[in-house]
Motif scaffolding. Structure first.
Motif, PDB file in Angstrom:
ATOM      1  N   TYR A  59       0.842  -1.189   0.000  1.00 31.06           N
ATOM      2  CA  TYR A  59       0.000   0.000   0.000  1.00 31.06           C
ATOM      3  C   TYR A  59       0.880   1.243   0.000  1.00 31.06           C
ATOM      4  CZ  TYR A  59       0.922   0.713   4.986  1.00 31.06           C
ATOM      5  OH  TYR A  59       1.532   0.945   6.189  1.00 31.06           O
ATOM      6  N   ILE A  70      -5.868   9.700   1.402  1.00 36.28           N
ATOM      7  CA  ILE A  70      -6.246   8.766   0.347  1.00 36.28           C
ATOM      8  C   ILE A  70      -5.078   7.809   0.147  1.00 36.28           C
ATOM      9  CG2 ILE A  70      -6.911   8.476  -2.071  1.00 36.28           C
ATOM     10  CD1 ILE A  70      -8.055  11.340  -1.898  1.00 36.28           C
ATOM     11  N   LYS A  72      -3.773   3.803  -1.514  1.00 36.81           N
ATOM     12  CA  LYS A  72      -3.990   2.770  -2.526  1.00 36.81           C
ATOM     13  C   LYS A  72      -3.359   1.490  -2.010  1.00 36.81           C
ATOM     14  CE  LYS A  72      -2.590   1.560  -7.236  1.00 36.81           C
ATOM     15  NZ  LYS A  72      -1.789   2.014  -8.384  1.00 36.81           N
ATOM     16  N   TYR A  85      -8.855   1.710  -3.385  1.00 35.04           N
ATOM     17  CA  TYR A  85      -8.597   3.116  -3.100  1.00 35.04           C
ATOM     18  C   TYR A  85      -9.354   3.425  -1.811  1.00 35.04           C
ATOM     19  CZ  TYR A  85      -6.578   3.269  -7.681  1.00 35.04           C
ATOM     20  OH  TYR A  85      -5.771   3.027  -8.772  1.00 35.04           O
ATOM     21  N   THR A  87     -10.256   5.914   1.396  1.00 38.23           N
ATOM     22  CA  THR A  87     -10.343   7.276   1.897  1.00 38.23           C
ATOM     23  C   THR A  87     -10.525   7.228   3.401  1.00 38.23           C
ATOM     24  OG1 THR A  87     -11.363   7.992  -0.164  1.00 38.23           O
ATOM     25  CG2 THR A  87     -11.560   9.484   1.714  1.00 38.23           C
TER      26      THR A  87
END
Length: 105
Positions: A59, A70, A72, A85, A87
């Motif tokens: 990640y 944010i 990934k 993704y 948040t």
């Protein structure tokens, strides 16, 4: 928080799940446009409790401010990849995951 989320997905652990997600949490699977709220997503995770998947995970934080982040995450399985993704928002109770969008590139 992101690492805990990714680990819970591939290792089938659910010990922190209720604390990780904001009350207004939303999950979206872009492959089938499936949308789940916090209650339904926690139920899905509970169903996978104890299931361990053979995947390499990583990640990265894409953007972070004082009150939003944010990230990934990538789960690389033998024949496909899952990209989330994530948040997060800073709340009075600390950082909480508010949204996860899953893709299968």
């Amino acid at each position: 928080m992101v690492e805990t989320f990714v680990t819970s997905l591939v290792n089938g652990t659910v010990s922190y799940d209720k604390k990780m997600f904001a009350n207004n949490f939303e999950y979206i699977n872009t492959a089938n446009n499936n949308k789940l709220n916090k209650k339904k997503f926690l139920k899905l995770l509970e169903q996978n409790k104890g299931l361990e998947f053979d995947a390499k995970t990583s990640y990265e934080i894409l953007e972070e401010t004082n009150d939003i982040c944010i990230a990934k995450s990538v789960c690389q399985f033998s024949d496909f990849s899952r990209v989330d993704y994530i948040t997060l928002a800073k709340t009075g109770e600390g950082w909480k995951i508010t949204k996860v969008m899953t893709t299968y590139p």
